[in-house]
Design an enzyme around this catalytic site. Structure first.
Site, PDB file in Angstrom:
ATOM      1  CB  VAL A  84      -0.968   0.013   1.211  1.00  0.00           C
ATOM      2  CG1 VAL A  84      -2.013  -1.081   1.074  1.00  0.00           C
ATOM      3  CG2 VAL A  84      -0.203  -0.136   2.521  1.00  0.00           C
ATOM      4  CG  HIS A 125       9.195  -4.649 -41.079  1.00  0.00           C
ATOM      5  ND1 HIS A 125       7.990  -4.555 -40.410  1.00  0.00           N
ATOM      6  CD2 HIS A 125       9.106  -5.740 -41.899  1.00  0.00           C
ATOM      7  CE1 HIS A 125       7.198  -5.548 -40.817  1.00  0.00           C
ATOM      8  NE2 HIS A 125       7.853  -6.277 -41.727  1.00  0.00           N
TER       9      HIS A 125
HETATM   10  P1  NAD Z   1       1.860   2.336  -4.941  1.00  0.00           P
HETATM   11  O1  NAD Z   1       1.655   3.702  -4.437  1.00  0.00           O
HETATM   12  O2  NAD Z   1       2.304   2.103  -6.335  1.00  0.00           O
HETATM   13  O3  NAD Z   1       0.485   1.529  -4.801  1.00  0.00           O
HETATM   14  C1  NAD Z   1      -0.208   1.393  -3.598  1.00  0.00           C
HETATM   15  C2  NAD Z   1      -1.636   0.987  -3.922  1.00  0.00           C
HETATM   16  O4  NAD Z   1      -2.276   0.627  -2.727  1.00  0.00           O
HETATM   17  C3  NAD Z   1      -2.452   2.119  -4.557  1.00  0.00           C
HETATM   18  O5  NAD Z   1      -3.111   1.618  -5.690  1.00  0.00           O
HETATM   19  C4  NAD Z   1      -3.408   2.504  -3.424  1.00  0.00           C
HETATM   20  O6  NAD Z   1      -4.648   2.986  -3.909  1.00  0.00           O
HETATM   21  C5  NAD Z   1      -3.574   1.180  -2.688  1.00  0.00           C
HETATM   22  N1  NAD Z   1      -3.944   1.304  -1.290  1.00  0.00           N
HETATM   23  C6  NAD Z   1      -3.490   2.202  -0.382  1.00  0.00           C
HETATM   24  N2  NAD Z   1      -4.058   1.958   0.822  1.00  0.00           N
HETATM   25  C7  NAD Z   1      -4.843   0.868   0.676  1.00  0.00           C
HETATM   26  C8  NAD Z   1      -5.687   0.133   1.554  1.00  0.00           C
HETATM   27  N3  NAD Z   1      -5.785   0.474   2.845  1.00  0.00           N
HETATM   28  N4  NAD Z   1      -6.359  -0.923   1.063  1.00  0.00           N
HETATM   29  C9  NAD Z   1      -6.245  -1.261  -0.265  1.00  0.00           C
HETATM   30  N5  NAD Z   1      -5.493  -0.605  -1.127  1.00  0.00           N
HETATM   31  C10 NAD Z   1      -4.785   0.448  -0.670  1.00  0.00           C
HETATM   32  O7  NAD Z   1       2.819   1.630  -3.881  1.00  0.00           O
HETATM   33  P2  NAD Z   1       3.513   0.190  -3.919  1.00  0.00           P
HETATM   34  O8  NAD Z   1       2.944  -0.663  -4.974  1.00  0.00           O
HETATM   35  O9  NAD Z   1       3.475  -0.282  -2.506  1.00  0.00           O
HETATM   36  O10 NAD Z   1       5.000   0.542  -4.298  1.00  0.00           O
HETATM   37  C11 NAD Z   1       5.783   1.339  -3.402  1.00  0.00           C
HETATM   38  C12 NAD Z   1       6.705   2.250  -4.161  1.00  0.00           C
HETATM   39  O11 NAD Z   1       7.698   1.486  -4.799  1.00  0.00           O
HETATM   40  C13 NAD Z   1       5.973   3.051  -5.180  1.00  0.00           C
HETATM   41  O12 NAD Z   1       6.117   4.392  -4.880  1.00  0.00           O
HETATM   42  C14 NAD Z   1       6.602   2.705  -6.482  1.00  0.00           C
HETATM   43  O13 NAD Z   1       6.963   3.873  -7.166  1.00  0.00           O
HETATM   44  C15 NAD Z   1       7.842   1.902  -6.125  1.00  0.00           C
HETATM   45  N6  NAD Z   1       7.934   0.739  -7.018  1.00  0.00           N
HETATM   46  C16 NAD Z   1       8.215   0.930  -8.318  1.00  0.00           C
HETATM   47  C17 NAD Z   1       8.271  -0.140  -9.180  1.00  0.00           C
HETATM   48  C18 NAD Z   1       8.593   0.071 -10.619  1.00  0.00           C
HETATM   49  O14 NAD Z   1       9.033   1.168 -10.968  1.00  0.00           O
HETATM   50  N7  NAD Z   1       8.368  -0.906 -11.491  1.00  0.00           N
HETATM   51  C19 NAD Z   1       8.014  -1.430  -8.701  1.00  0.00           C
HETATM   52  C20 NAD Z   1       7.712  -1.595  -7.367  1.00  0.00           C
HETATM   53  C21 NAD Z   1       7.679  -0.498  -6.533  1.00  0.00           C
END
Ligand code: NAD
Length: 452
Positions: free
Chosen positions: A263, A438
């Protein structure tokens, strides 16, 4: 007392990139990090590297399952999660060792232990005090915790990777970056995966056509989605865990073998004793900085997840270089945050940068969108990965490209073809003149711009 030009707290992407830049500029620089095993930070040791390495194993597995489509009979295919994790660890160890020796060769010193400020010019690591003219705080972030009964029974992504998951039913709370990547990963390895998201869409920052395409593919793979839902509590059950979930005003109790909490993350500043240095922290817990990454204390800079910017390794790299350059008195271009690529290594992948259609509409910017589909791209047909599309968003008033998004195979790579166009505000006409070989997936860009 040891004295440095610059001490950097944290050896993750922001910290080590800043150190490399400062060393190249002949500054005496030292990185303070918890231990040698933590060099590379959460990116190398917990997230980007191990997860993407496991995603690569999952992609291979998915491809092997379809080998007969390519005229190859491969017999029984078995995935050993322990071996998959070991393969990921090996790559992680290789990269960490290479990074450590490269930094040392460049003249960067290291001190291991927990660093905290004594004053604006002195830090302490255990009982040792160290002085520097400048500091860069690059202490990163940690998983956000939910205030709910039984939260301690859930795992964060690092704990799940470290402990391994031998069960079958996995509940993932949060449908953001981590949630989507882990859902794809564990589903590919045959687990029953449910994603619970508080908002009405997964990856809510993206446009609904992008999230709909992703969700459609997730459902085809058998990933269960609980959207606009909330987790109320977690408790121990006879076997595994019981989760109380609310959705559409209804409450249910469901059994899972494990619950992954994804989250979001929060800046990691608590152990730093920032008060002693006088550094201002925003209500979100992030350190406040200006465009050159300088905090309110003139000799202290901050970069990476610890400041209020997208928590991405590639953003951290740029912020680290900006801070290092500013310390050395070298001007750099202001970071163009809207052009930061957003890439999700799910199946299918999602890649986006610049403005979304919904953001343009909320800001009153009139846009037009050009789309092309992987199903019409020769290379995608050849590789058998035809789901998804690329769209290019441009301004109606002057034809400049403002944003792009792709969902589909290799979208995390393909989206970067639009990076120069978005970051340099190219026009559709200029972008349409670029030639692509291509048959390649890259041609999807010229296919989207075919009618310019
Ligand atoms: P995120 O912010 O991407 O997603 C968190 C999700 O959890 C959101 O969709 C939010 O609406 C939801 N959420 C929040 N509270 C909740 C609740 N109580 N119940 C249900 N859903 C809830 O965060 P993440 O996925 O934990 O990732 C953490 C960080 O790590 C991010 O900031 C991201 O940028 C980074 N990350 C990046 C990559 C990548 O670049 N490919 C991969 C993994 C993580």
């Amino acid at each position: 007392m040891d004295k440095y030009d610059v001490i950097i707290i944290g050896g993750g992407p922001a910290g080590y990139r800043a150190a490399e830049r400062l060393a190249a500029l002949k500054k005496k620089v030292c990185i303070a990090e918890f231990s040698e095993a933590r060099i590379g930070g959460a990116c190398l040791n917990e997230g980007c590297v191990p997860v993407k390495a496991m995603v690569e194993s999952a992609h291979l597995l998915m491809k092997m399952r379809r080998s007969s489509e390519f005229g190859i009979e491969s017999g029984e295919i078995k995935a050993d999660m322990g071996a998959v994790r070991a393969a990921a660890s090996k790559k992680m160890d290789f990269l960490r060792t290479a990074l450590y020796s490269s930094l040392k060769k460049q003249g960067v010193d290291f001190v291991f232990g927990a660093a905290s400020f004594v004053s604006a010019n002195v830090i302490k690591i255990d009982s040792r005090q160290m002085e520097a003219e400048y500091f860069i705080i690059a202490s990163g972030s940690e998983s956000r915790k939910l205030r709910l009964q039984g939260f301690e029974l859930t795992m964060n992504s690092f704990q799940l990777l470290e402990k391994g998951f031998s069960g079958n039913e996995l509940l993932i709370v949060g449908g953001g970056y981590i949630g989507c990547e882990f859902a794809s990963l564990y589903r590919a390895f045959g687990r029953d995966v449910t994603v619970l998201e508080a908002l009405p869409d997964l990856l809510a920052m993206e446009d609904s056509d992008v999230t709909r395409a992703l969700e459609r593919e997730f459902k085809k793979q058998g990933i269960k989605l609980l959207k606009a839902a909330s987790l109320k509590s977690v408790s121990s059950a006879e076997a595994g865990l019981s989760a109380r979930i609310e959705q559409n005003g209804r409450s249910s109790e469901e059994k899972f073998d494990a619950v992954l909490s994804a989250v979001g993350r929060r800046p990691r500043t608590e152990e730093l004793n920032l008060g002693s240095a006088g550094v201002n922290v925003l209500p979100s817990g992030a350190i406040a900085v200006d465009d050159s990454m300088r905090t309110n204390v003139p000799n202290i800079y901050a970069a990476g997840d610890v400041i209020d910017s997208p928590m991405l390794a590639h953003t951290a790299y740029r912020e680290g270089v900006t801070a290092a350059s500013a310390i050395a008195g070298i001007e750099t271009e202001k970071i163009n945050y809207p052009a930061v690529p957003r890439i999700v290594f799910s199946f299918p992948q999602v890649g986006a940068l610049g403005i979304t259609e919904k953001e343009a509409s909320s800001r009153g910017i009139e846009t037009e969108t050009r789309k092309s589909f992987f199903a019409a791209n020769a290379k995608a047909v050849i590789t058998g990965e035809t789901a998804g599309f690329l769209k290019i968003i441009s301004s109606v008033s002057d034809g400049r490209i403002l944003g792009a998004a792709a969902v589909g195979a290799h979208a995390c790579e393909i989206i970067h073809l639009l990076s120069p166009a978005v970051s340099r505000s190219m026009t559709l006409k200029q972008a349409a003149e670029v030639m692509y070989g291509h048959p390649t997936l890259s041609e999807i860009v010229s296919e989207a711009l075919a009618k310019i």
